[in-house]
Design a protein around this motif. Structure first.
Motif, PDB file in Angstrom:
ATOM      1  N   ARG A  46      10.783  12.141  37.126  1.00  0.00           N
ATOM      2  CA  ARG A  46       9.328  12.945  37.496  1.00  0.00           C
ATOM      3  C   ARG A  46       9.497  13.735  36.495  1.00  0.00           C
ATOM      4  NH1 ARG A  46      11.449  15.185  41.877  1.00  0.00           N
ATOM      5  NH2 ARG A  46      11.420  17.632  41.156  1.00  0.00           N
ATOM      6  N   LEU A  47      10.089  14.775  36.245  1.00  0.00           N
ATOM      7  CA  LEU A  47      10.470  15.540  35.018  1.00  0.00           C
ATOM      8  C   LEU A  47       9.698  15.146  33.765  1.00  0.00           C
ATOM      9  CD1 LEU A  47      12.214  18.896  35.372  1.00  0.00           C
ATOM     10  CD2 LEU A  47       9.946  18.377  35.647  1.00  0.00           C
ATOM     11  N   ARG A  48       9.954  14.233  33.385  1.00  0.00           N
ATOM     12  CA  ARG A  48       9.433  13.020  32.006  1.00  0.00           C
ATOM     13  C   ARG A  48       8.224  12.566  32.030  1.00  0.00           C
ATOM     14  NH1 ARG A  48      13.641   9.221  31.614  1.00  0.00           N
ATOM     15  NH2 ARG A  48      15.211  11.004  30.406  1.00  0.00           N
ATOM     16  N   GLN A  49       8.114  12.383  33.409  1.00  0.00           N
ATOM     17  CA  GLN A  49       6.677  11.460  33.240  1.00  0.00           C
ATOM     18  C   GLN A  49       5.824  12.531  33.728  1.00  0.00           C
ATOM     19  OE1 GLN A  49       6.022   8.404  33.607  1.00  0.00           O
ATOM     20  NE2 GLN A  49       3.697   9.008  33.771  1.00  0.00           N
ATOM     21  N   ALA A  50       5.681  14.308  33.809  1.00  0.00           N
ATOM     22  CA  ALA A  50       5.089  15.178  33.446  1.00  0.00           C
ATOM     23  C   ALA A  50       4.852  15.150  31.982  1.00  0.00           C
ATOM     24  CB  ALA A  50       5.137  15.943  34.585  1.00  0.00           C
ATOM     25  N   ARG A  51       5.752  15.465  31.955  1.00  0.00           N
ATOM     26  CA  ARG A  51       6.030  15.655  30.498  1.00  0.00           C
ATOM     27  C   ARG A  51       4.946  15.121  29.237  1.00  0.00           C
ATOM     28  NH1 ARG A  51       9.065  14.304  26.281  1.00  0.00           N
ATOM     29  NH2 ARG A  51      10.542  13.043  28.019  1.00  0.00           N
ATOM     30  N   LEU A  52       5.207  13.566  29.630  1.00  0.00           N
ATOM     31  CA  LEU A  52       4.668  12.854  28.915  1.00  0.00           C
ATOM     32  C   LEU A  52       2.837  12.847  29.400  1.00  0.00           C
ATOM     33  CD1 LEU A  52       7.292   9.796  28.898  1.00  0.00           C
ATOM     34  CD2 LEU A  52       6.230  10.968  27.135  1.00  0.00           C
ATOM     35  N   GLU A  53       3.164  12.797  30.814  1.00  0.00           N
ATOM     36  CA  GLU A  53       1.346  13.018  30.899  1.00  0.00           C
ATOM     37  C   GLU A  53       0.710  14.527  30.062  1.00  0.00           C
ATOM     38  OE1 GLU A  53       0.941  12.611  35.012  1.00  0.00           O
ATOM     39  OE2 GLU A  53       1.437  11.055  35.297  1.00  0.00           O
ATOM     40  N   MET A  54       1.230  15.471  29.897  1.00  0.00           N
ATOM     41  CA  MET A  54       1.170  16.570  30.020  1.00  0.00           C
ATOM     42  C   MET A  54       0.648  15.982  28.209  1.00  0.00           C
ATOM     43  SD  MET A  54       3.045  20.007  31.094  1.00  0.00           S
ATOM     44  CE  MET A  54       2.552  20.817  29.497  1.00  0.00           C
ATOM     45  N   GLU A  55       1.822  15.564  27.793  1.00  0.00           N
ATOM     46  CA  GLU A  55       1.482  15.356  25.893  1.00  0.00           C
ATOM     47  C   GLU A  55       0.254  14.127  25.961  1.00  0.00           C
ATOM     48  OE1 GLU A  55       5.482  13.620  25.060  1.00  0.00           O
ATOM     49  OE2 GLU A  55       6.179  15.821  25.333  1.00  0.00           O
ATOM     50  N   ALA A  56      -0.121  13.512  26.403  1.00  0.00           N
ATOM     51  CA  ALA A  56      -0.737  12.984  26.400  1.00  0.00           C
ATOM     52  C   ALA A  56      -2.378  13.352  26.704  1.00  0.00           C
ATOM     53  CB  ALA A  56      -1.283  11.794  27.130  1.00  0.00           C
ATOM     54  N   GLN A  57      -2.302  14.472  27.337  1.00  0.00           N
ATOM     55  CA  GLN A  57      -3.765  15.352  27.292  1.00  0.00           C
ATOM     56  C   GLN A  57      -3.578  16.007  26.388  1.00  0.00           C
ATOM     57  OE1 GLN A  57      -3.499  16.975  31.119  1.00  0.00           O
ATOM     58  NE2 GLN A  57      -3.610  14.892  32.677  1.00  0.00           N
ATOM     59  N   ARG A  58      -2.889  16.915  25.604  1.00  0.00           N
ATOM     60  CA  ARG A  58      -3.240  17.868  24.985  1.00  0.00           C
ATOM     61  C   ARG A  58      -3.282  16.961  23.471  1.00  0.00           C
ATOM     62  NH1 ARG A  58       2.557  20.172  23.207  1.00  0.00           N
ATOM     63  NH2 ARG A  58       2.859  19.343  24.638  1.00  0.00           N
ATOM     64  N   PRO A  59      -4.009  17.888  22.533  1.00  0.00           N
ATOM     65  CA  PRO A  59      -4.669  17.060  21.473  1.00  0.00           C
ATOM     66  C   PRO A  59      -3.984  17.270  20.482  1.00  0.00           C
ATOM     67  CG  PRO A  59      -5.741  19.578  21.645  1.00  0.00           C
ATOM     68  CD  PRO A  59      -4.720  19.495  22.641  1.00  0.00           C
ATOM     69  N   GLU A  60      -4.104  16.197  19.559  1.00  0.00           N
ATOM     70  CA  GLU A  60      -3.465  16.545  18.290  1.00  0.00           C
ATOM     71  C   GLU A  60      -3.336  17.767  17.231  1.00  0.00           C
ATOM     72  OE1 GLU A  60      -0.728  14.547  17.210  1.00  0.00           O
ATOM     73  OE2 GLU A  60      -0.982  13.058  19.275  1.00  0.00           O
ATOM     74  N   PRO A  61      -2.227  18.665  17.042  1.00  0.00           N
ATOM     75  CA  PRO A  61      -2.868  19.666  16.676  1.00  0.00           C
ATOM     76  C   PRO A  61      -3.016  19.169  14.866  1.00  0.00           C
ATOM     77  CG  PRO A  61      -0.456  19.446  16.617  1.00  0.00           C
ATOM     78  CD  PRO A  61      -0.752  18.531  17.458  1.00  0.00           C
ATOM     79  N   ALA A  62      -3.637  20.389  14.251  1.00  0.00           N
ATOM     80  CA  ALA A  62      -3.637  20.021  12.663  1.00  0.00           C
ATOM     81  C   ALA A  62      -2.876  20.580  11.810  1.00  0.00           C
ATOM     82  CB  ALA A  62      -5.020  21.160  11.977  1.00  0.00           C
ATOM     83  N   PRO A  63      -2.957  19.356  11.120  1.00  0.00           N
ATOM     84  CA  PRO A  63      -1.483  19.105  10.000  1.00  0.00           C
ATOM     85  C   PRO A  63      -1.829  20.497   9.047  1.00  0.00           C
ATOM     86  CG  PRO A  63      -3.438  17.769   9.135  1.00  0.00           C
ATOM     87  CD  PRO A  63      -3.789  18.436  10.826  1.00  0.00           C
TER      88      PRO A  63
END
Length: 82
Positions: A46-63
């Motif tokens: 459950r926590l892994r799924q939530a983390r993956l969903e959060m990472e998918a919604q977060r924009p990529e940081p600028a290099p």
């Protein structure tokens, strides 16, 4: 004795022996550990799924910009106090 004696009514039925206390404790402990492991694995999923969903919604940081050549070169002959 009006009953006819047969092999079925002469001896009592053999009951399976009761489990020893060690067997009961062992099976109870194993059941508890299995339940804990199952709940731990479910929580991890459950926590892994939530983390993956959060990472998918977060924009990529600028290099990050490199700082190597943007600083001026040190001047020769100037001594700086330490």
């Amino acid at each position: 004795m009006t009953e006819t004696i047969t092999k079925d009514n002469l001896f009592r039925a053999v009951r399976p022996g009761p489990q020893s206390k060690a067997d009961l404790t062992d099976s109870a402990a194993r059941a508890i550990m299995k339940a804990e492991a199952d709940s731990r694995e479910a929580k991890t999923r459950r926590l892994r799924q939530a983390r993956l969903e959060m990472e998918a919604q977060r924009p990529e940081p600028a290099p990050a910009k490199r700082r190597g050549a943007s600083q001026p070169p040190a001047q020769a002959g100037i001594v700086r106090p330490r």
